[in-house]
Design an enzyme around this catalytic site. Structure first.
Site, PDB file in Angstrom:
ATOM      1  N   GLY A 308     -24.141  21.815  15.162  1.00  0.00           N
ATOM      2  CA  GLY A 308     -25.073  21.424  14.103  1.00  0.00           C
ATOM      3  C   GLY A 308     -25.281  19.930  14.046  1.00  0.00           C
ATOM      4  O   GLY A 308     -26.399  19.444  13.892  1.00  0.00           O
ATOM      5  N   GLU A 345     -21.332  15.062   7.761  1.00  0.00           N
ATOM      6  CA  GLU A 345     -21.084  14.035   8.784  1.00  0.00           C
ATOM      7  C   GLU A 345     -20.703  12.693   8.167  1.00  0.00           C
ATOM      8  O   GLU A 345     -19.880  11.965   8.726  1.00  0.00           O
ATOM      9  CB  GLU A 345     -22.309  13.880   9.692  1.00  0.00           C
ATOM     10  CG  GLU A 345     -22.748  15.158  10.391  1.00  0.00           C
ATOM     11  CD  GLU A 345     -21.614  15.947  11.037  1.00  0.00           C
ATOM     12  OE1 GLU A 345     -20.655  15.324  11.532  1.00  0.00           O
ATOM     13  OE2 GLU A 345     -21.680  17.184  11.033  1.00  0.00           O
ATOM     14  N   GLU A 367     -12.152  18.831   9.552  1.00  0.00           N
ATOM     15  CA  GLU A 367     -13.284  19.718   9.293  1.00  0.00           C
ATOM     16  C   GLU A 367     -13.219  20.423   7.944  1.00  0.00           C
ATOM     17  O   GLU A 367     -14.247  20.610   7.291  1.00  0.00           O
ATOM     18  CB  GLU A 367     -13.415  20.746  10.424  1.00  0.00           C
ATOM     19  CG  GLU A 367     -13.715  20.129  11.782  1.00  0.00           C
ATOM     20  CD  GLU A 367     -15.022  19.336  11.816  1.00  0.00           C
ATOM     21  OE1 GLU A 367     -15.811  19.410  10.854  1.00  0.00           O
ATOM     22  OE2 GLU A 367     -15.253  18.640  12.818  1.00  0.00           O
TER      23      GLU A 367
END
Length: 942
Positions: A308, A345, A367
């Site tokens: 992504g 991000e 993550e």
């Protein structure tokens, strides 16, 4: 990195089994000596690099040729020596190495080079000892082809509106692909600074992690861009792009320049992402109380991109659909998705980049936190997106893979690149986020925030393990941290009395965050809490929830569970820390119902034994808003999941589902679909049309009133708009006449206008799906897809074409996506999985998938979440022994090099076996319940 899902305990690869081979120096145990490509013994026998030497600075010059698709380079690495040695072991993969020199205080000397491709390692041999405590420098020349996959330093291309193909080059180094772009110490703990130079033609631009400081003209008309030196960081965060992109820029409140880069014809779709990045970077600087350490942050939309997005420090990269937004053509879900990806991000700039896990076994520290912070940040910066409505779905997705015996602990030993790639799954991302959310609820949001800020400040520019986080979240009001803490933290700690915070959960010992959280991160799976109410007494027990016939696999698991509950007598949320296998609670009075796991803030499921489910079903049927929409969604999820383990009869779950005819909230409605639709999807792949259609009719009847109330417009909140898209699409797919009539009319009008008529964005998916049912409609859609520059519109057209009943079109679409000319190869996984869900396409998808397996694993990389997504997506609706045998026959024929050991294959076997068990047990019950209900409906009509 945003990826998409999981292993037996301790997948620790032993590089070489003990044997009677030659002894290696410094090793007491005899092992087979690895042999270098030139036939000499290779002086290192482990996959992980030795710790005798570490890099502290790289000078990297890269010269990519976008015509020959080749690149050359030189890297000079400054080294610290921690033990006397004459060997430097580092990584390089599929490149030619030349001119290797040691630059020592005594002078420049050549080094002998040995290569060991199995571990992607180089050994540089010095004829004199490198002395502990001294610094040295090595220089290596290298050359390689630009990768034709989506990782390393790879080729990307795009087509202009005039049909011209433009080529560019970009990087994707996480997890183990920097070694394919330049020789380096490619492990996250080997942090260093990087000074980068890139040679280019004048028609291109280059960008990297840091701002450009100058451009130098070279002979032959080439230019060399020099970039400022980075902060200390891991190799997987290095990034550079050579392209003809344009950019737009703004500056944050804190003085950081934000730029969004995209191809020229799409630069007008970057404004939303630019504003979102400015707002979110400012939010994170304030929330974490740590300045963003670089002068700029670029966001680049890459035409070919596998995952992504990627958090490279100072240069985050995205799929075009993850960054580009057109206010007139993009949907509410596009806006939510793009904002979440940017939030993810940018959160990584602190969680992952500033503080990095020591090794990939603790990937979840990167993550899980980034996924969790998507929701924390957007709740505050974009309240109108109502992001809370969607967090629960992440926990349900994690539980799907975590309920299999092939799941893995959040923190799992891994060694080789395939195992590392497999860590980028729903357990690391979604379960990681869900257990952090549970911990935040447990500690209180204020205490949690103080603890994570302490963690980030304490370990800036360093590497961490699980326990560092738990220590930072323990004793959060200690005096040392308060001395340098923020005012609001001091106020929180001074005001907190003994009954606040986590102490409300239990009395007794000092809170041990590590002891609690180790039960959630060091063992796989999650608990099922069984609740039985007898008068004022509430009996509790816990066990592992597992979809299996082998109950021995559920033994030996114990969690410390932060239970929350409310009752019919009180809206107060009560709390209790369940640390034992069984326990008893006493209520102040008898109650009509009790609901545990309030708002599903805990990562566990609940079974209401005795009359528990009946009392909840009555509550939902008579007064469903007495519970929050998250509570209702979690009840729907839990009751249907418990049918799989035979804790609950199917008719009990179906009786509860009847209340959905009154439901209007997106989370509960979509969860209702999520539990009911898979039942007929299993039947579509068997020959049982009568029962399949009965089930489809039941679901349409259940939601008929809600579908009828939907307007074919773009009005309402984000959640209302997303619900509208979902409902109208479902109505059309299920041939609900009012939907089909309206969508057909709109599609015909749109086609008659040659696609110029403006359709409400939220309803385009339903309209396109109906249009794609005829060859003429499909061809018209494809022509518009081919010419469109609007990424979100293309995405919806692609999905609509893949659910068409036209088998020749489905086959052509898969072949074109593999070829990559008119349909991007990055979209192939979505196309294959969509076709596999299509009752007219699933056999085509399975045959195509098998025939092209070796191409797919080369393109998308063994162990990647993309491969896992395809393996599970293509097979997870099979429910017959014949299909299981066929699946086992194919995957069982693979070698380890072609994927036989991947966790997703074990998941697939388990899922199909669970489907077979479910169908064998429940089909007669389903038939009887639907028959009984239709008789009831007939009598009511009479």
């Amino acid at each position: 990195m945003l990826a998409a899902p999981v292993v037996l305990l301790l997948l620790l690869l032993v590089a070489f089994p003990p044997s009677s081979g030659a002894q290696l120096p410094g090793h007491g145990q005899a092992k087979d000596v690895p042999i270098a490509t030139n036939g000499q013994p290779f002086p290192w026998d482990r996959m992980r690099l030795p710790k005798t030497i570490s890099p502290f600075h790289y000078d990297l010059t890269i010269h990519p040729n976008l015509t020959t698709l080749h690149f050359t380079g030189v890297v000079r690495i400054q080294l610290d020596v921690h033990e006397d040695t004459s060997i430097i072991v580092l990584h390089a993969k599929q490149m030619q190495i030349s001119n290797v020199w040691l630059l020592a205080p005594e002078g420049v000397r050549p080094l002998q080079v040995l290569e060991y491709p199995r571990f992607h390692q180089l050994a540089l041999l010095s004829d004199s000892v490198l002395t502990k405590g001294r610094r040295y420098e090595v220089q290596l020349g290298f050359a390689a082809n630009l990768s034709d996959s989506f990782h390393g330093f790879y080729k990307s291309s795009y087509r202009t509106s005039r049909g011209e193909v433009r080529v560019m080059a970009s990087t994707q180094f996480e997890a183990t692909f920097a070694r394919g772009a330049f020789p380096c110490f490619d492990e996250p703990a080997f942090k260093a600074k990087f000074t980068i130079r890139i040679v280019r033609e004048p028609r291109h631009i280059t960008i990297s992690n840091m701002p450009k400081v100058k451009t130098v003209e070279l002979p032959g008309g080439l230019l060399e861009d020099h970039f400022d030196t980075t902060v200390k960081m891991s190799t997987y965060l290095v990034a550079y792009i050579v392209s003809d992109f344009l950019s737009v820029s703004k500056t944050t409140r804190h003085g950081v320049q934000i730029s969004v880069y995209a191809v020229a014809e799409k630069i007008n779709q970057t404004a939303f992402a630019l504003d979102a990045a400015v707002k979110l970077l400012d939010f994170y600087e304030d929330y974490f109380d740590i300045p963003y350490p670089l002068p700029k942050q670029d966001l680049a939309a890459i035409p070919d991109f596998q995952s992504g997005a990627m958090e490279n420090w100072g240069l985050t990269t995205y799929r075009e659909t993850g960054l580009l937004f057109d206010p007139d053509k993009s949907s509410a879900s596009d806006k939510l998705g793009i904002t979440k990806v940017i939030a993810h991000e940018l959160a990584h700039q602190w969680f992952g980049n500033l503080v990095t896990m020591e090794w990939w076994n603790d990937l979840w520290l990167n993550e899980g936190f980034a996924k969790f912070m998507e929701f924390i940040s957007l709740d505050i910066t974009y309240p109108e997106l109502q992001v809370d409505d969607f967090f629960l779905g992440k926990c349900f997705e994690a539980m799907e893979v975590d309920s299999l015996s092939s799941s893995h602990p959040v923190s799992t030993p891994v060694e080789n690149p395939t195992q590392i790639q497999e860590m980028f799954d729903d357990v690391s991302y979604d379960k990681g986020a869900c257990i952090l959310n549970m911990l935040r609820d447990f500690l209180t949001p204020e205490a949690f925030e103080i603890g994570i800020i302490r963690y980030l400040k304490r370990y800036s520019y360093q590497n961490t393990v699980n326990s560092h986080l738990w220590e930072s979240l323990t004793n959060i009001c200690s005096s040392d941290d308060l001395d340098e803490g923020r005012m609001k933290h001091k106020e929180f700690c001074s005001q907190r009395d003994l009954q606040s915070g986590a102490s409300k959960w239990y009395s007794g010992d000092e809170l041990d965050v590590r002891a609690i959280m180790d039960t959630w991160t060091l063992q796989e799976g999650f608990p099922l809490v069984t609740v039985e109410v007898r008068g004022r007494e509430v009996r509790l027990s816990q066990e592992r929830y597992l979809k299996t016939d082998d109950y021995s696999l559920t033994e030996g698991f114990l969690w410390q569970i932060p239970l929350t509950y409310m009752t019919s007598a009180s809206n107060t949320i009560h709390r209790f820390l369940l640390k034992t296998k069984t326990d008893v609670l006493y209520l102040p009075e008898e109650v009509d119902w009790v609901k545990f796991n309030v708002d599903m803030s805990g990562y566990y499921m609940v079974h209401y034994a005795g009359e528990g489910w009946n009392s909840i079903t009555k509550l939902l049927q008579h007064n469903h808003t007495a519970l929050s929409s998250n509570d209702r969604a979690s009840l729907i999820h839990n009751v249907f999941q418990l049918v799989s383990t035979k804790k609950v009869r199917l008719d009990t779950a179906l009786e509860l589902s009847l209340y959905l005819s009154k439901e209007t909230e997106i989370m509960a409605v979509t969860q209702g679909f999520g539990e009911l639709v898979p039942l007929y999807k299993l039947m579509e792949k068997r020959d049982m049309a009568a029962l399949e259609n009965q089930m489809k009719d039941y679901i349409v009847d259940l939601f008929r009133e809600l579908i009828d109330r939907q307007e074919w417009t773009d009005s309402g909140s984000v959640s209302e708009r997303m619900l509208r898209s979902y409902l109208l699409l479902f109505g059309c797919v299920r041939n609900y006449a009012p939907c089909v009539t309206k969508a057909t009319q709109l599609f015909n009008s749109w086609r008659d206008s040659d696609g110029t008529m403006s359709l409400p964005v939220d309803i385009t998916m339903a309209v396109f799906v109906i249009g794609a049912r005829t060859p003429e409609g499909w061809d018209f859609l494809f022509e518009k897809y081919r010419r469109s520059m609007q990424m979100s519109v293309k995405s919806r057209m692609k999905t609509a074409m893949a659910v068409s009943p036209l088998q020749d079109k489905l086959q052509w679409m898969m072949e074109q996506s593999l070829h990559g000319e008119v349909m991007k190869t990055q979209d192939l996984p979505d196309v294959i999985v969509s076709v596999s869900k299509n009752p007219r396409g699933y056999k085509l998808a399975w045959d195509f998938f098998r025939a092209n397996w070796h191409t797919l694993i080369k393109k998308f990389d063994l162990g990647s979440s993309t491969i896992s997504y395809m393996v599970t997506g293509v097979t997870n609706q099979y429910s017959t022994r014949e299909m299981l045998d066929e699946v086992i026959g194919f995957f069982g024929s693979l070698t380890e090099e072609s994927g036989s050991e991947m966790r997703c294959i074990r998941q697939t076997y388990e899922t199909i076996e669970d489907n077979i068990r479910w169908m064998d047990t429940n089909l007669p019950l389903l038939q009887a319940w639907l028959d009984k209900r239709s008789h009831r409906a007939v009598h009511e009509d009479l």
